[in-house]
Design an enzyme around this catalytic site. Sequence first.
Site, PDB file in Angstrom:
ATOM      1  N   HIS A   1       0.835  -1.209   0.000  1.00 49.54           N
ATOM      2  CA  HIS A   1       0.000   0.000   0.000  1.00 49.54           C
ATOM      3  C   HIS A   1       0.869   1.259   0.000  1.00 49.54           C
ATOM      4  O   HIS A   1       1.914   1.319   0.630  1.00 49.54           O
ATOM      5  CB  HIS A   1      -0.944  -0.001   1.212  1.00 49.54           C
ATOM      6  CG  HIS A   1      -0.216   0.175   2.515  1.00 49.54           C
ATOM      7  ND1 HIS A   1       0.139   1.407   3.006  1.00 49.54           N
ATOM      8  CD2 HIS A   1       0.245  -0.726   3.398  1.00 49.54           C
ATOM      9  CE1 HIS A   1       0.769   1.270   4.145  1.00 49.54           C
ATOM     10  NE2 HIS A   1       0.862  -0.027   4.409  1.00 49.54           N
TER      11      HIS A   1
ATOM     12  N   HIS B   1      11.866  -2.079 -12.413  1.00 52.86           N
ATOM     13  CA  HIS B   1      11.547  -3.506 -12.584  1.00 52.86           C
ATOM     14  C   HIS B   1      11.554  -4.163 -11.203  1.00 52.86           C
ATOM     15  O   HIS B   1      12.580  -4.174 -10.523  1.00 52.86           O
ATOM     16  CB  HIS B   1      12.590  -4.162 -13.488  1.00 52.86           C
ATOM     17  CG  HIS B   1      12.361  -5.630 -13.711  1.00 52.86           C
ATOM     18  ND1 HIS B   1      13.197  -6.409 -14.464  1.00 52.86           N
ATOM     19  CD2 HIS B   1      11.384  -6.476 -13.282  1.00 52.86           C
ATOM     20  CE1 HIS B   1      12.755  -7.657 -14.495  1.00 52.86           C
ATOM     21  NE2 HIS B   1      11.651  -7.722 -13.769  1.00 52.86           N
TER      22      HIS B   1
END
Length: 223
Positions: free
Chosen positions: A136, A145
């Site tokens: 979150h 990446h």
Amino acid sequence: MVGLLIVGAGGHGKVVADLVQASGHWSHLSFLDDTYPKPDQVGPWQVVGRTGDSCFFLERHPAAIIAIGNNQLRMEMQKRLEEEGFRFPTLVHPHASVSSFCDIGAGSVVCTQAAVVIGAQIGVGSIINTGASVGHDCRLADGVHVAPGARLAGGVSVGEGSWIGIGATIREGVAIGRRVVVGAGSTILQDVPDGVTIVGSPGRIIHGEALERTLIPSMRTNL
Ligand SMILES: CC(C)(COP(=O)(O)OP(=O)(O)OC[C@H]1O[C@@H](n2cnc3c(N)ncnc32)[C@H](O)[C@@H]1OP(=O)(O)O)[C@@H](O)C(=O)NCCC(=O)NCCS
């Protein structure tokens, strides 16, 4: 439904093609790769030209995705194709879990079994690879990446072009700089400066500009 051009026919290109097929949102897909004309086929899909030939395929494939693992190359290629007129979708595998309360930029890919949780923001041209999780309120810049199985706890930030290696774990609230490489399986407990490679649990910097500049012993351990 329109056609999609995948630039890069290596391992990640195959993963992206499989995702595209599973999503069912595209009428057809083709690859560009600099190895063309050999091979001219990847699985059931055709390799139709080299990366420099992209403009010839715009009409049949108005959308594109860059499936190149190298973060800098991927971003440069995306910029070039955007200038040529390609549009860049955000691709999410149907078996990924992505909150409706997060933002994911154009040209980014969320692979199967990955999770992107409420409040997360992910920039353009990024990869959230198989089984990775982005907690979150994480903030990921462009061209990041997150490799398979890596886990970012809540509120982590990751700077442009950084690579979080396979299975790495980042503690909540940690800020990872730009162009950082986090080694496979590493555990990162404190902020990481720009441009370094950091490995191990807890992470230690093994190379990078920051190490050469500062040589602060505490930066080499317990990060
Ligand atoms: C971090 C990484 C890029 C370093 O590669 P490198 O610069 O070639 O480094 P080397 O292999 O020369 O290793 C240098 C030192 O770091 C150690 N090291 C390298 N990677 C490590 C890791 N992931 N965890 C712990 N130690 C590591 C090596 O054992 C070596 O230690 P030593 O000097 O004491 O012998 C690479 O090891 C890595 O982890 N890559 C991520 C792979 C990945 O995520 N792939 C997913 C693809 S989708």
